[in-house]
Design an enzyme around this catalytic site. Sequence first.
Site, PDB file in Angstrom:
ATOM      1  N   SER A   1       5.097  -0.329  -0.012  1.00 12.33           N
ATOM      2  CA  SER A   1       3.672  -0.541   0.250  1.00 12.33           C
ATOM      3  C   SER A   1       3.358  -2.016   0.505  1.00 12.33           C
ATOM      4  O   SER A   1       3.843  -2.604   1.460  1.00 12.33           O
ATOM      5  CB  SER A   1       2.856   0.023  -0.916  1.00 12.33           C
ATOM      6  OG  SER A   1       1.504   0.118  -0.592  1.00 12.33           O
TER       7      SER A   1
ATOM      8  N   ASP B   1      -1.890  -2.396   4.999  1.00  8.12           N
ATOM      9  CA  ASP B   1      -0.767  -2.922   4.231  1.00  8.12           C
ATOM     10  C   ASP B   1       0.535  -2.383   4.811  1.00  8.12           C
ATOM     11  O   ASP B   1       0.542  -1.731   5.855  1.00  8.12           O
ATOM     12  CB  ASP B   1      -0.921  -2.609   2.745  1.00  8.12           C
ATOM     13  CG  ASP B   1      -0.833  -1.124   2.441  1.00  8.12           C
ATOM     14  OD1 ASP B   1      -1.064  -0.312   3.354  1.00  8.12           O
ATOM     15  OD2 ASP B   1      -0.543  -0.761   1.280  1.00  8.12           O
TER      16      ASP B   1
END
EC number: 5.4.2.10
Length: 450
Positions: A101, A240
């Site tokens: 992530s 992200d």
Amino acid sequence: MGKYFGTDGVRGEANLELTPELAFKLGRFGGYVLSQHETEAPKVFVGRDTRISGEMLESALVAGLLSVGIHVYKLGVLATPAVAYLVETEGASAGVMISASHNPALDNGIKFFGGDGFKLDDEKEAEIEALLDAEEDTLPRPSAEGLGILVDYPEGLRKYEGYLVSTGTPLDGMKVALDTANGAASTSARQIFADLGAQLTVIGETPDGLNINLNVGSTHPEALQEVVKESGSAIGLAFDGDSDRLIAVDENGDIVDGDKIMYIIGKYLSEKGQLAQNTIVTTVMSNLGFHKALNREGINKAVTAVGDRYVVEEMRKSGYNLGGEQSGHVILMDYNTTGDGQLSAVQLTKIMKETGKSLSELAAEVTIYPQKLVNIRVENVMKEKAMEVPAIKVIIEKMEEEMAGNGRILVRPSGTEPLLRVMAEAPTTEEVDYYVDTITDVVRAEIGID
């Protein structure tokens, strides 16, 4: 959380903590647990982000899946929510995403989705962990005709892109700036917004395996803020590394965080009668200004612990269709089962187009209170007991009395580190500093180890 699984799958430094050996076992044992009741040959989708370790871990994971007779559809580089979407819509037994992530490139992670497109529950993770810790691997080892087949499936990405475009509205040349974090969104965001008719400026679109999230993306929106102003864009959209988060930038270069994004989408849905039970699910970290804005609009809220998994749990349990976090995870349950930065971005631009309002106008309805968060290192055993210490209880109560309802204090243990987090919100930065500093002084004196 278990021994291997944290709040968002298995994570660690690639090749040191998250090794190919562990990835192989996760593929083998995870695949078995998630497909053991299948009547037909099970099918699992596998995706990854742009980290240099992704292909190494993917190869090991896929080998593990194939070894228990699972057919693997390799999706390549794409967003985490794309895996969830494809699992649910194409009848797969499970999905796996290889990503850490918003973490730096040296880290990586492996997260599983069940056949319903949702992240695994604690019970399923415990089953996998039990197999990982067993003294002997006793799972079936099929011979040649029983092994899984590997299929490259680039069509999956195109299907996901087409789906997101179908949820939006034509943007008719709207100037949009994108920051794809040198991550998973670099394979799709440009195409999605081009198909919607936007005029694009794109940064963070040249991944090299090491630059994911490096001074770009939702955790570093500064570059996008400048690009928005220089290009005259109506909106900036920062994702992200795995594109499950969105942070927006308005036409003036100001940040529009997850709280404001949730409010804008929630109000829009509420006015159309499409906000389930007229409620938004949020976490304890959402800003007091967000809560006050919802109260003003007559929108209800359900509050959970920090973490998108807890938001999703509450949404599923109670039938809500909108929830999220200040950090930019926004879950639109009518469209997908998990946070989806690109989906949120499409909806945000649709609302701008349909209302005729700029992003700054839409976001101005939420006045964000200044917020300060301080982490205090404490013994792990004490972080859970901090609120039982009399002096700490007394100072928190005293500060809350002084606030008289015009502010908020939150003291909570970290879920992953030996830290106690002290957060306060108030109308001015001076007040916030006073409240946090006063409480942290007492906490450090009583239980701090710095």
